[in-house]
Each structure stands twice: as C-alpha cells, then as structure tokens.
Design a protein around this motif. Structure first.
Motif, PDB file in Angstrom:
ATOM      1  N   ALA A 126       0.834  -1.202   0.000  1.00 21.42           N
ATOM      2  CA  ALA A 126       0.000   0.000   0.000  1.00 21.42           C
ATOM      3  C   ALA A 126       0.869   1.252   0.000  1.00 21.42           C
ATOM      4  O   ALA A 126       0.601   2.204  -0.745  1.00 21.42           O
ATOM      5  N   LEU A 127       1.925   1.268   0.819  1.00 15.91           N
ATOM      6  CA  LEU A 127       2.809   2.435   0.854  1.00 15.91           C
ATOM      7  C   LEU A 127       3.533   2.615  -0.472  1.00 15.91           C
ATOM      8  O   LEU A 127       3.705   3.746  -0.940  1.00 15.91           O
ATOM      9  N   GLU A 167       3.342   5.888  -2.835  1.00 13.60           N
ATOM     10  CA  GLU A 167       4.536   6.580  -3.331  1.00 13.60           C
ATOM     11  C   GLU A 167       4.541   6.702  -4.846  1.00 13.60           C
ATOM     12  O   GLU A 167       5.159   7.608  -5.393  1.00 13.60           O
ATOM     13  N   SER A 168       3.849   5.802  -5.532  1.00 16.63           N
ATOM     14  CA  SER A 168       3.835   5.831  -6.996  1.00 16.63           C
ATOM     15  C   SER A 168       2.816   6.805  -7.570  1.00 16.63           C
ATOM     16  O   SER A 168       2.756   6.982  -8.785  1.00 16.63           O
ATOM     17  N   LEU A 169       2.007   7.445  -6.720  1.00 13.14           N
ATOM     18  CA  LEU A 169       1.001   8.375  -7.226  1.00 13.14           C
ATOM     19  C   LEU A 169       1.676   9.538  -7.944  1.00 13.14           C
ATOM     20  O   LEU A 169       2.529  10.212  -7.373  1.00 13.14           O
ATOM     21  N   PRO A 170       1.280   9.784  -9.180  1.00 12.38           N
ATOM     22  CA  PRO A 170       1.868  10.920  -9.895  1.00 12.38           C
ATOM     23  C   PRO A 170       1.336  12.246  -9.350  1.00 12.38           C
ATOM     24  O   PRO A 170       0.199  12.330  -8.890  1.00 12.38           O
ATOM     25  N   PHE A 181      -6.845  11.655   2.031  1.00 12.46           N
ATOM     26  CA  PHE A 181      -6.887  11.743   0.576  1.00 12.46           C
ATOM     27  C   PHE A 181      -8.216  12.321   0.115  1.00 12.46           C
ATOM     28  O   PHE A 181      -9.279  11.793   0.445  1.00 12.46           O
ATOM     29  N   CYS A 182      -8.155  13.390  -0.669  1.00  9.37           N
ATOM     30  CA  CYS A 182      -9.344  13.948  -1.306  1.00  9.37           C
ATOM     31  C   CYS A 182      -9.207  13.672  -2.807  1.00  9.37           C
ATOM     32  O   CYS A 182      -8.351  14.257  -3.472  1.00  9.37           O
ATOM     33  N   LEU A 203      -5.697   2.637  -5.922  1.00  9.87           N
ATOM     34  CA  LEU A 203      -5.698   2.902  -4.487  1.00  9.87           C
ATOM     35  C   LEU A 203      -7.129   3.115  -3.984  1.00  9.87           C
ATOM     36  O   LEU A 203      -7.510   2.571  -2.935  1.00  9.87           O
ATOM     37  N   LEU A 204      -7.926   3.855  -4.719  1.00 10.19           N
ATOM     38  CA  LEU A 204      -9.323   4.078  -4.335  1.00 10.19           C
ATOM     39  C   LEU A 204     -10.085   2.751  -4.292  1.00 10.19           C
ATOM     40  O   LEU A 204     -10.862   2.496  -3.359  1.00 10.19           O
ATOM     41  N   ARG A 205      -9.861   1.890  -5.270  1.00 14.56           N
ATOM     42  CA  ARG A 205     -10.502   0.572  -5.263  1.00 14.56           C
ATOM     43  C   ARG A 205     -10.062  -0.236  -4.038  1.00 14.56           C
ATOM     44  O   ARG A 205     -10.866  -0.943  -3.417  1.00 14.56           O
ATOM     45  N   LEU A 206      -8.781  -0.129  -3.676  1.00 10.60           N
ATOM     46  CA  LEU A 206      -8.258  -0.830  -2.505  1.00 10.60           C
ATOM     47  C   LEU A 206      -8.930  -0.324  -1.229  1.00 10.60           C
ATOM     48  O   LEU A 206      -9.338  -1.116  -0.375  1.00 10.60           O
ATOM     49  N   PHE A 207      -9.064   0.986  -1.098  1.00 11.72           N
ATOM     50  CA  PHE A 207      -9.777   1.554   0.055  1.00 11.72           C
ATOM     51  C   PHE A 207     -11.202   1.010   0.112  1.00 11.72           C
ATOM     52  O   PHE A 207     -11.668   0.562   1.164  1.00 11.72           O
ATOM     53  N   ARG A 208     -11.900   1.080  -0.998  1.00  9.93           N
ATOM     54  CA  ARG A 208     -13.299   0.651  -1.030  1.00  9.93           C
ATOM     55  C   ARG A 208     -13.451  -0.837  -0.740  1.00  9.93           C
ATOM     56  O   ARG A 208     -14.362  -1.259  -0.027  1.00  9.93           O
ATOM     57  N   ALA A 209     -12.561  -1.660  -1.302  1.00  6.69           N
ATOM     58  CA  ALA A 209     -12.602  -3.101  -1.055  1.00  6.69           C
ATOM     59  C   ALA A 209     -12.344  -3.413   0.413  1.00  6.69           C
ATOM     60  O   ALA A 209     -12.972  -4.310   0.980  1.00  6.69           O
ATOM     61  N   SER A 210     -11.444  -2.664   1.025  1.00  5.92           N
ATOM     62  CA  SER A 210     -11.172  -2.873   2.452  1.00  5.92           C
ATOM     63  C   SER A 210     -12.391  -2.571   3.295  1.00  5.92           C
ATOM     64  O   SER A 210     -12.699  -3.282   4.250  1.00  5.92           O
TER      65      SER A 210
END
Length: 129
Positions: A46-47, A51-54, A85-86, A118-125
C-alpha cells in the motif's frame, strides 16, 4: 507522492479510515471509522502504491477527504503519520512526527491508474470490514 523519509521501512501496521469529518484541530486525527488494518506485505504494498502516485496541480473543492490512513511502527504507539486523501481536489494532507512541513500538503493525479487502484483498494477494504 513523497512519504516521510524512512517510514516505509518501519511501518508495521496501517489503519484505513473512512473519514467522516475534518479534524477538530491542527494535528488532531481525522475522525471516522477504522475499516481495515493492513500489516506485513499488505502495508508495504500500500505504501509503495501511494509513493507511486503521480503529482498534479491543485483542484478546488474545499478539501473533503473520504479516505485516510494512519501508519504505526512496531510499538503501535503514536502514529508515524496520518494521510487524508481527497480524490476530488487531488490533495493529500499529512501530519505526524515523521512528516516534515514541506510534505504536509501534496497534490496527486486522482484520475491516474495508480490513484484509481488505491481508491478501489480503500473501497474493497471497507466492504470486507
């Protein structure tokens, strides 16, 4: 995105937070339900994803974050850092003892594949919780 130096190597646990409001004061935790805990490779991955976010330019929405995380070391004491995160204004706000002032506010491309993953990961969690 730039995470605070050294936190990836020492993070043992991440709390995923579904943010419900802005904090009551500067440096206070973002209120909301903890919907997941990530440890081990899940936390490291996840980290790395964060870190890979442009980078991006600021978009105006008034900063209304929906998701956040808190990173802890092995002691599970005070969070190393908290990030909110917004995905509307493409802004990330961080605070905590590991966060230098220059990194406290950053902008990311919320439409980039990495951000959408990342948003999909948040939502799935949250759905698993």
């Amino acid at each position: 995105m730039h995470l605070p130096a050294g936190v990836v190597d020492v993070t043992a646990l991440i709390e995923v937070v579904r943010i419900s409001a802005l904090p009551v004061g500067q440096g206070a935790p973002y209120p909301g339900a903890v919907v997941a805990h990530w440890a081990g490779s899940e936390a490291t991955d996840a980290l790395a994803s964060i870190e890979s976010l442009p980078g991006s330019e600021q978009h105006r929405c008034g900063f209304s974050p929906g998701w956040g995380l808190r990173a802890y070391d092995d002691s599970l004491g005070l969070a190393l850092f908290e990030a909110a995160f917004c995905f509307r204004c493409h802004e990330i706000r961080m605070h905590g003892p590991a966060v230098p002032p220059a990194s406290a506010t950053q902008f990311f491309d919320a439409d980039a594949p990495q951000a959408q993953a990342l948003l999909r990961l948040f939502r799935a969690s949250a759905a698993r919780g």
